[in-house]
Design an enzyme around this catalytic site. Structure first.
Site, short mmCIF file in Angstrom:
data_model
loop_
_atom_site.label_atom_id
_atom_site.label_comp_id
_atom_site.label_asym_id
_atom_site.label_seq_id
_atom_site.Cartn_x
_atom_site.Cartn_y
_atom_site.Cartn_z
N ALA A 98 0.82 -1.25 0.04
CA ALA A 98 0.12 0.00 0.02
C ALA A 98 0.78 1.33 0.12
O ALA A 98 1.80 1.52 1.05
CB ALA A 98 -1.07 -0.02 1.25
N SER A 99 0.91 1.98 -0.86
CA SER A 99 1.96 3.13 -1.33
C SER A 99 1.53 4.06 -0.19
O SER A 99 0.50 4.26 0.38
CB SER A 99 1.53 3.89 -2.60
OG SER A 99 1.65 2.88 -3.45
#
Length: 387
Positions: A98-99
């Site tokens: 998840a950025s």
């Protein structure tokens, strides 16, 4: 945890994202409407802060640390080794994540999707950005998202369904796009790209926008915003920083181990000049050489590798050690990679040290080229020796 506490954490996360023109209130409203935590597994690895300090987060064993990491501006690693390994302390082969919310906000801001548009997302990951995009384009819009990894896609589908979003989800090679659902108004890419697939241009309507992390192998990466023209050519610039895991089909090869036939040389140029070069210099060096440059620090020493991405048996190691006037160079193969990189750096200096925002890219059916200031001022990359 009560919804009120979640809301407070979302506001805290948003407050940690530094202000920038592309980080609009519409993006933050989407983050409020689509909370991050349903997309994060109970056990993961957080890369905290600008230094990306690794920390295992376990919702069952230490829920407060888990919640704090999820609602911080941090990358959360959700898979290592393409699923062949397990996340554990010291895991160093992240392959899905998840950025960081600030990076998500940047790319969505550059993309600027509006209600009613059709969007292609390349790289579903956890599904959070697909859900954010679904919120941004509204009920009359359409989001198609592609994920190459079946296990990642399966979990993303569960995450997205739990969040109440309904993007069209596909398992496949994102480089091919999705011609059956084209044309698209926007293409949102969440994996690093060295070569822009022309299929994305073919599937984007004239005036449409493609946003991607351009990661040529030299430096962390650069956001690239392309606009597709009526003739099928796209032009764009690099509005800021963006670093993502590479698209699997474009991962660089591993260097071939030393065969003992290398040359021992020296250089007067401090390798830190290249390792810590600004973004404009990194773009210029990538465009002019096509080489991969990586480095690591060990105490007061720095080790910098330069590799020919088309021939991983050709590489050079340069070592910095304090107190030296010259630095060791170990060159494997006949190609003088260190000279090519440093020549490109000083060529950039001779141009007046232009910043990243002065560079751009044009993509045509025949390939891509980087330019300085305008498309007519292309930077020519020399062919490798012997070709």
């Amino acid at each position: 945890m009560t919804p009120q506490n979640v809301g407070q954490r979302i506001e805290q996360m948003i407050s940690e994202i530094p202000p920038a023109a592309q980080r609009t209130e519409r993006i933050f409203d989407a983050m409020r409407a689509v909370p991050r935590h349903p997309f994060i597994p109970g056990y993961a690895q957080a890369l905290l802060g600008a230094a990306e300090v690794e920390q295992i987060i376990d919702r069952d064993a230490d829920p407060e640390t888990w919640w704090n990491a999820v609602y911080s501006d941090s990358v959360i690693v959700t898979q290592v080794s393409d699923g062949a390994g397990e996340i554990m302390p010291g895991s160093n082969d992240p392959t899905s994540s998840a950025s960081a919310p600030s990076t998500v906000a940047d790319l969505l801001g550059w993309l600027d999707p509006v209600p009613g548009q059709s969007v292609l997302e390349v790289g579903t990951g956890t599904g959070w950005t697909a859900a954010l995009l679904s919120h941004l384009v509204g009920e009359h819009g359409a989001v198609t998202t592609i994920e190459v990894d079946e296990a990642v896609a399966e979990q993303a589908a569960k995450n997205v369904a739990a969040a109440g979003a309904q993007p069209h989800m596909i398992i496949g090679d994102g480089a091919k796009g999705c011609p059956d659902r084209a044309p698209f108004d926007r293409v949102h890419v969440t994996c690093g790209v060295r070569i822009v697939p022309y299929a994305w241009l073919e599937q984007t309507r004239p005036g449409g926008v493609i946003v991607l992390p351009y990661c040529p192998g030299l430096g962390n990466g650069h956001g690239l915003r392309l606009t597709v023209m009526p003739d099928g050519i796209a032009h764009g610039r690099f509005p800021g920083f963006a670093a993502y895991m590479m698209m699997r089909s474009q991962r660089p090869p591993d260097a071939i181990p030393d065969d003992g036939n290398g040359q021992d040389l020296t250089t007067r140029i401090d390798p830190r000049t290249i390792a810590y070069a600004p973004a404009g210099a990194l773009l210029a060096m990538a465009a002019l050489t096509g080489l991969q440059v990586t480095f690591k620090e060990e105490g007061e020493q720095l080790f910098l590798w330069v590799m020919d991405q088309s021939d991983p048996g050709v590489w050079t190691l340069i070592t910095y050690a304090p107190g030296h006037q010259e630095y060791e160079v170990y060159q494997l193969g006949d190609r003088p990679l260190w000279d090519e990189v440093t020549d490109a750096y000083f060529r950039w200096v001779s141009w007046g040290e232009p910043g990243r925002d002065r560079f751009g890219m044009t993509v045509t059916p025949g390939g891509q080229r980087i330019w300085l200031d305008s498309p007519g001022r292309a930077i020519q990359r020399p062919l490798p020796h012997g070709r």
